[in-house]
Design an enzyme around this catalytic site. Structure first.
Site, PDB file in Angstrom:
ATOM      1  N   ASP A  18       0.851  -1.185   0.000  1.00  0.00           N
ATOM      2  CA  ASP A  18       0.000   0.000   0.000  1.00  0.00           C
ATOM      3  C   ASP A  18       0.890   1.241   0.000  1.00  0.00           C
ATOM      4  O   ASP A  18       2.014   1.226   0.513  1.00  0.00           O
ATOM      5  CB  ASP A  18      -0.877   0.020   1.248  1.00  0.00           C
ATOM      6  CG  ASP A  18      -1.764  -1.212   1.350  1.00  0.00           C
ATOM      7  OD1 ASP A  18      -2.541  -1.447   0.412  1.00  0.00           O
ATOM      8  OD2 ASP A  18      -1.660  -1.936   2.358  1.00  0.00           O
TER       9      ASP A  18
ATOM     10  N   ASP B  81      -1.680  -2.542  -4.728  1.00  0.00           N
ATOM     11  CA  ASP B  81      -2.548  -2.907  -3.622  1.00  0.00           C
ATOM     12  C   ASP B  81      -3.392  -1.672  -3.294  1.00  0.00           C
ATOM     13  O   ASP B  81      -3.990  -1.082  -4.179  1.00  0.00           O
ATOM     14  CB  ASP B  81      -1.721  -3.402  -2.440  1.00  0.00           C
ATOM     15  CG  ASP B  81      -2.547  -4.202  -1.437  1.00  0.00           C
ATOM     16  OD1 ASP B  81      -3.765  -4.357  -1.649  1.00  0.00           O
ATOM     17  OD2 ASP B  81      -1.982  -4.675  -0.445  1.00  0.00           O
TER      18      ASP B  81
ATOM     19  N   ASP C 149      -4.488   2.031   3.832  1.00  0.00           N
ATOM     20  CA  ASP C 149      -5.141   1.050   4.697  1.00  0.00           C
ATOM     21  C   ASP C 149      -5.024   1.509   6.138  1.00  0.00           C
ATOM     22  O   ASP C 149      -3.937   1.946   6.578  1.00  0.00           O
ATOM     23  CB  ASP C 149      -4.500  -0.335   4.549  1.00  0.00           C
ATOM     24  CG  ASP C 149      -5.002  -1.095   3.325  1.00  0.00           C
ATOM     25  OD1 ASP C 149      -5.772  -0.517   2.541  1.00  0.00           O
ATOM     26  OD2 ASP C 149      -4.603  -2.267   3.163  1.00  0.00           O
TER      27      ASP C 149
ATOM     28  N   ARG D 257     -13.966   0.865  -2.661  1.00  0.00           N
ATOM     29  CA  ARG D 257     -13.363   1.070  -1.344  1.00  0.00           C
ATOM     30  C   ARG D 257     -13.001   2.535  -1.116  1.00  0.00           C
ATOM     31  O   ARG D 257     -11.825   2.894  -1.013  1.00  0.00           O
ATOM     32  CB  ARG D 257     -12.122   0.197  -1.159  1.00  0.00           C
ATOM     33  CG  ARG D 257     -12.410  -1.280  -1.235  1.00  0.00           C
ATOM     34  CD  ARG D 257     -11.167  -2.089  -0.893  1.00  0.00           C
ATOM     35  NE  ARG D 257     -11.387  -3.517  -1.071  1.00  0.00           N
ATOM     36  CZ  ARG D 257     -10.472  -4.451  -0.884  1.00  0.00           C
ATOM     37  NH1 ARG D 257      -9.249  -4.106  -0.516  1.00  0.00           N
ATOM     38  NH2 ARG D 257     -10.754  -5.725  -1.058  1.00  0.00           N
TER      39      ARG D 257
END
Length: 442
Positions: free
Chosen positions: A222, A261, A265, A320
């Site tokens: 990420d 990715d 996060d 997301r």
């Protein structure tokens, strides 16, 4: 509340100097340091009181108290890594000049001796390997084993741990990180501002024959991970795939060779995070809050993952934005601009308590507002005061009418109080469009 602008423009009917006003209505007081003095140095600005979950408790000050010995300006990856490692947990400010590339030497610099991608494709093709067995048991000298070694080499090279009491800030309009993965892990009090962050490319994605009906490529890295950390402020950054959007990636075994990715996060019991005035663009799996439904994860995440998202631009994304598990997430005054690749914005996951209020959505023809909310697990959600293409829309009602098999329940069970300003959703596209992203801090 009134709208604040840069360059000494109007604030509440009065014209004030930009050095005192700032772009984000910052409350700059730090014990022993005059607010006006800090206003001249964005590196010493702190998260304003009441500005989202990041302001709860002790608040988020990053490296604002750093002495002169712990203020560094860096222009190379080695300088950046050194600045993060030196000084223990003493407050520090790291100023990034220009674009720093963590992968300047290319993917070949990470490859293990003997690694051959063509040999990897040959051995693990569905025709030769099948789709029933994953590659976890492959020995170290196999193509998969050599891929793992190569991946470990890349991870050591591009991942950097961000210490507690740190501010990382870009200088000017053209500062950024490319190919790096910021690991904000198990620490308290971090600020990241004014950076264009180009998503790292996983040089060695893993093929998993058992992922889905036809197998899939899975990637790591990420752009930024908040893992078990508290009091984090991410502000005025631009997260992008940059020169390597998914559309540029090849396909192998009939599946996209996924080298990205997430952009951000927030996981593993992380808490008290505010993400404000950022741009998230050109990405698939964008922002995940809580990474698993498992009992072990629930034991860590339950009661945590308190996150505020406000005045961010989410543009050209697939999904997301965010997907939420467990957390109390306040998403307000964000602008979502969809294109043909759009799947959904808000993912309603395990025990989530999402409040989505006064956001603006710009959807192209053929994409229904019913898709804005996506139900993964039974969890109530508050979605009020939102506009779609300039018109008020009850997102829950339209979702339930068009997707009755995934009926959502209204009412997240809590009311956000940590907000410094709330704009009309009709004004949000203009405000966010002019002020969000890197290069827009006074």
């Amino acid at each position: 509340m009134s709208t604040q602008k840069c360059h000494g423009r109007v604030i509440g009917g009065k014209r004030v100097a930009a050095s005192l006003a700032g772009c984000t209505a910052l409350v700059l007081a730090v014990t022993g340091t005059p607010a006006q003095a800090q206003g001249r140095d964005p590196g010493r600005q702190t998260l304003p009181a009441g500005d989202g979950w990041g302001s709860a408790g002790t608040g988020t000050t990053g490296g604002a108290r750093a002495d002169a010995a712990h203020v560094r300006t860096v222009a190379t990856w080695d300088e950046f890594r050194t600045a993060l490692k030196e000084g223990g947990t003493a407050p520090r400010i790291i100023k990034v000049r220009g674009t720093i590339d963590a992968n300047a030497d290319g993917c070949s610099s990470f490859a293990a001796d003997g690694y051959d991608f063509d040999a990897y494709l040959e051995k693990y093709s569905p025709q030769n390997w099948g789709l029933d067995t994953n590659l976890d048991g492959e020995p170290a000298d196999s193509p998969e084993g050599l891929r793992r070694i190569s991946a470990d080499n890349q991870a050591r090279a591009i991942k950097v741990a961000v210490p507690a009491n740190t501010t990382i800030i870009g200088l000017g309009r053209n500062a950024g990180l490319k190919g790096a993965s910021l690991q904000i892990t198990g620490v308290d009090n971090v600020i990241v501002r004014n950076l264009t962050v180009e998503s790292p490319l996983d040089c060695f994605p893993q093929w998993d024959p058992t992922d889905g009906d036809t197998g899939n490529w899975n990637s790591e890295y990420d752009s930024a991970v908040v893992y078990g950390s508290t009091h984090v402020w991410l502000d005025h950054n631009t997260f992008t795939d940059g020169a390597h959007p998914d559309s540029s990636l090849p396909k192998y075994f009939g599946m996209i060779y996924q080298q990205h990715d997430g952009e951000l996060d927030i996981v593993k019991g992380a808490d008290y995070v505010t993400a404000s005035w950022n741009v998230f663009t050109e990405h698939d799996k964008t922002l995940m809050i809580g990474n698993s439904d498992s009992a072990a994860t629930a034991a860590v995440d339950r009661g945590h993952l308190k996150v505020t998202l406000h005045h961010n631009l989410f543009s050209g994304l697939v999904e997301r934005a965010p997907r939420v598990r467990f957390g109390q997430v306040d998403a307000y005054n964000n602008h979502y601009v969809a294109d043909a690749s759009y799947a959904y914005s808000f993912g309603i996951g395990m025990e989530s308590q999402l409040v989505a209020e006064k956001n603006a959505f710009t959807l192209p023809a053929g994409i229904s507002a019913a898709r804005i909310l996506k139900k993964w697990k039974e969890a109530p959600v508050t979605a009020v005061g939102n506009h779609v293409n300039g018109v008020p829309v009850d997102l829950i009602a339209v979702h339930n009418a068009e997707i009755p098999a995934e009926t959502l329940q209204s009412g997240a069970g809590w009311t956000p109080t940590l907000r410094t300003r709330v704009d009309s959703p009709k004004a949000v596209p203009g405000i966010v469009g002019h002020r969000a992203g890197a290069g827009r801090i006074c």
